[in-house]
Each structure stands twice: as structure tokens, then as C-alpha cells.
Design a protein around this motif. Structure first.
Motif, PDB file in Angstrom:
ATOM      1  N   ASN A  45     -18.033  -6.464 -11.028  1.00 41.54           N
ATOM      2  CA  ASN A  45     -19.041  -5.864 -10.174  1.00 41.54           C
ATOM      3  C   ASN A  45     -19.321  -6.848  -9.038  1.00 41.54           C
ATOM      4  O   ASN A  45     -19.514  -8.035  -9.275  1.00 41.54           O
ATOM      5  N   ARG A  46     -19.359  -6.352  -7.801  1.00 43.76           N
ATOM      6  CA  ARG A  46     -19.515  -7.252  -6.661  1.00 43.76           C
ATOM      7  C   ARG A  46     -20.826  -8.040  -6.711  1.00 43.76           C
ATOM      8  O   ARG A  46     -20.913  -9.170  -6.240  1.00 43.76           O
ATOM      9  N   SER A  47     -21.871  -7.441  -7.337  1.00 40.98           N
ATOM     10  CA  SER A  47     -23.155  -8.141  -7.407  1.00 40.98           C
ATOM     11  C   SER A  47     -23.055  -9.420  -8.242  1.00 40.98           C
ATOM     12  O   SER A  47     -23.828 -10.356  -8.048  1.00 40.98           O
ATOM     13  N   GLU A  97      -8.136 -13.567   4.391  1.00 45.35           N
ATOM     14  CA  GLU A  97      -7.917 -12.607   5.464  1.00 45.35           C
ATOM     15  C   GLU A  97      -7.217 -11.347   4.994  1.00 45.35           C
ATOM     16  O   GLU A  97      -7.358 -10.274   5.586  1.00 45.35           O
ATOM     17  N   LYS A  98      -6.430 -11.439   3.938  1.00 46.42           N
ATOM     18  CA  LYS A  98      -5.669 -10.285   3.456  1.00 46.42           C
ATOM     19  C   LYS A  98      -6.444  -9.436   2.453  1.00 46.42           C
ATOM     20  O   LYS A  98      -6.269  -8.221   2.399  1.00 46.42           O
ATOM     21  N   LEU A  99      -7.260 -10.101   1.654  1.00 48.60           N
ATOM     22  CA  LEU A  99      -8.014  -9.382   0.617  1.00 48.60           C
ATOM     23  C   LEU A  99      -9.510  -9.585   0.822  1.00 48.60           C
ATOM     24  O   LEU A  99      -9.997 -10.706   0.808  1.00 48.60           O
ATOM     25  N   SER A 100     -10.210  -8.495   1.054  1.00 52.68           N
ATOM     26  CA  SER A 100     -11.660  -8.588   1.203  1.00 52.68           C
ATOM     27  C   SER A 100     -12.298  -8.867  -0.160  1.00 52.68           C
ATOM     28  O   SER A 100     -11.658  -8.713  -1.209  1.00 52.68           O
ATOM     29  N   MET A 138     -11.809 -16.340  -6.812  1.00 52.38           N
ATOM     30  CA  MET A 138     -12.334 -15.558  -5.705  1.00 52.38           C
ATOM     31  C   MET A 138     -12.292 -16.385  -4.426  1.00 52.38           C
ATOM     32  O   MET A 138     -12.634 -17.559  -4.415  1.00 52.38           O
ATOM     33  N   GLU A 139     -11.832 -15.765  -3.344  1.00 55.32           N
ATOM     34  CA  GLU A 139     -11.793 -16.411  -2.040  1.00 55.32           C
ATOM     35  C   GLU A 139     -12.609 -15.562  -1.068  1.00 55.32           C
ATOM     36  O   GLU A 139     -12.215 -14.458  -0.706  1.00 55.32           O
ATOM     37  N   LYS A 140     -13.733 -16.077  -0.648  1.00 59.31           N
ATOM     38  CA  LYS A 140     -14.629 -15.304   0.209  1.00 59.31           C
ATOM     39  C   LYS A 140     -14.074 -15.110   1.613  1.00 59.31           C
ATOM     40  O   LYS A 140     -14.417 -14.165   2.307  1.00 59.31           O
ATOM     41  N   LYS A 200     -12.435  -5.496  -7.188  1.00 66.55           N
ATOM     42  CA  LYS A 200     -11.791  -4.357  -7.838  1.00 66.55           C
ATOM     43  C   LYS A 200     -10.576  -4.788  -8.644  1.00 66.55           C
ATOM     44  O   LYS A 200     -10.347  -4.323  -9.765  1.00 66.55           O
ATOM     45  N   LEU A 201      -9.786  -5.708  -8.083  1.00 69.21           N
ATOM     46  CA  LEU A 201      -8.598  -6.194  -8.772  1.00 69.21           C
ATOM     47  C   LEU A 201      -8.958  -6.953 -10.064  1.00 69.21           C
ATOM     48  O   LEU A 201      -8.237  -6.887 -11.057  1.00 69.21           O
TER      49      LEU A 201
END
Length: 277
Positions: free
Chosen positions: A20-22, A6-9, A1-3, A15-16
């Protein structure tokens, strides 16, 4: 994960990855072992007096009477760690795990009038200042004599088998051994050990608080008369305390239901008379 990609939020990355975002922001709360030991100590004392308490009632009492912030899941986890459960009927009683290792209760309406006719075996939790130990013991129903016991830091089948083997070596084999339906007593090794010695197997019915009443009452006596009032901090000290109490209980403590006699008097006297006859 890269917080900071710039290309992928962060949302798209989760989602990819199917997350779960939490989960990304969750930080596990550190376990306070001292608090855990204190709560388990309270649970042990409450359960000793009220073996009908399940985890729901236990949670309510801990919150209401002791001001402890605890939920039902945590209480249930602690009670599982301590190998205790409320002695009351639960849902789906017709369903059984390891059905081939479950046996009927043989003591109902049985006239128990001699030593080594029926033994009961069980495991209890003994608290430590930091941690806990488990005590397995076997009691003779007729005399209330403790024929064997063993302490362990883990609740596995090995120390249960050892307790049974020591009892048989020291006192001979009983006609019947009764237990609950715990995993240590429904495992293949335990069942085979009893069968090899031609011992009949009896197990408590689910939700029957009085089926194994002899050993349940002994646990309460042991805790209120010894372990709750003694100071100890190591397994060695606890072993010493338990050894002292077992000797006292068997050979010195007058038993009201035995007309003031000790379990040792009843157990050994009857055995001697049997041998002489």
C-alpha cells in the motif's frame, strides 16, 4: 524502493511489491512511556473501584473525566498488558479456548465453614513509577487468611506454580482451589500440579463478578490501604511494602466480617482445634 527512479514511479513500484502506498510514507509515532504509565495507573484505580468496566467504558471515562485522548484499541491493549478485563458477559460465551483445561464452578451453594476447605487464587497488577509488577496470592475463603503470595515482573505460569507450591508446603493442601479462566490457570502445568495433590479444581463462570469475590475484595483492600498511598520506586521497595501489609492484614488488621478478629486468629485457631480434636 527508489523515490527518484525515472523509469518506475512510486505508484508502480508499490504495485509491483504488493504494498500500500501509504506504508511508504508512514512514520511510527514514538511511544511516550511516561504517558503510558500514567494512563495504566488511572486504569488500575478505576478498575479497582469498578471491575465491571470493560475497555469501551474505560475509554469513555478516561476521555470524559480525565481529558485523555485515547481510543478503544489502545485502552484494550493496556488492559490486556495489565491482565484485567471487565467482569461482565461478553459475546460468544459458548466458545472456549483450551476446553480440556476448563472446569466448572464448584462453590455455588457450598457451605464453607473451615480453613483449607476452599482457597482462591488470582493475579493483580501493581503499578510502578516506571513499569509494573504482578502479584499472585491465595486466600483462604473461610478465614480470609492469605496463605501464600509472590511478586513477579512477568505474568508467566512459573510464579503462579511457585505460589501454589509454597502454600501447600506451609499449610497443607486445600480441598478445592478456585480461579478465573486466565491462561495461567488453564495451562497444563497448573492443572497437573493440582491433580497431583488431589485438589479439586474450580473456575469462575464467564461474566460472574462474584464467583471469586474473596480475592477481588482483598485486592481492593491492599491497594487502597497500602500501595496507592505509599511511595516506592524499585521492585525491592515494593516487595517490602507488600510483605509488611501481608503481615499486618493476616495478624493485626481487624476484619469486620470476622467480628473484629484477624484472619490469622480464625485460620490458626481453627487449625489448632482441629489438631487437638
Amino acid at each position: 524502493m527508489e523515490k527518484n527512479n525515472e523509469k518506475l514511479s512510486v505508484v508502480k513500484q508499490c504495485k509491483l511489491l504488493g504494498l500500500n502506498r501509504s506504508t511508504l510514507y508512514y512514520k511510527a509515532k514514538p511511544i511516550n512511556k511516561t504517558e503510558e504509565y500514567q494512563i495504566k495507573w488511572l486504569i488500575d484505580r478505576l478498575y479497582t473501584d469498578h471491575p465491571n468496566f470493560g475497555y469501551r467504558t474505560m475509554t469513555t471515562v478516561l476521555k470524559r473525566d480525565f481529558g485523555i485522548s485515547i481510543n478503544k484499541k489502545r485502552t484494550r491493549r493496556y488492559m490486556r498488558d495489565m491482565a484485567i478485563h471487565g467482569l461482565c458477559p461478553g459475546p460468544n460465551l459458548s466458545k472456549r479456548e483450551h476446553a480440556k483445561y476448563l472446569y466448572p464452578y464448584l462453590l455455588r451453594k457450598l457451605h464453607i465453614n473451615r480453613p483449607n476447605q476452599v482457597w482462591s487464587i488470582d493475579i493483580t497488577y501493581l503499578r510502578m513509577p516506571k513499569g509494573h509488577m504482578y502479584l499472585c496470592a491465595i486466600i483462604d475463603w473461610h478465614s480470609r487468611f492469605i496463605v501464600s503470595y509472590e511478586l513477579s515482573t512477568t505474568m508467566d505460569k512459573a510464579f503462579v506454580l511457585s505460589t501454589v507450591q509454597k502454600a501447600i508446603q506451609a499449610h497443607g493442601k486445600p480441598e478445592i482451589i478456585n480461579s478465573d479462566q486466565g491462561s495461567q490457570f488453564t495451562c497444563e502445568a497448573y492443572i497437573e500440579l493440582l491433580k497431583e495433590n488431589d485438589i479439586k479444581i474450580s473456575m469462575d463462570d464467564r461474566g460472574k463478578a462474584l464467583d471469586n469475590i474473596r480475592i477481588e475484595r482483598f485486592w481492593r483492600t491492599l491497594k487502597w490501604e497500602k500501595t496507592y498511598i505509599e511511595e516506592y520506586s524499585t521492585p525491592k521497595q515494593l516487595r517490602k511494602i507488600v510483605n509488611e501489609y501481608m503481615q499486618y492484614y493476616n495478624y493485626s488488621r481487624p476484619h469486620q466480617s470476622l467480628d473484629g478478629r484477624t484472619p490469622g486468629e480464625i485460620y490458626n485457631k481453627t487449625q489448632v482445634q482441629k489438631l487437638v480434636a
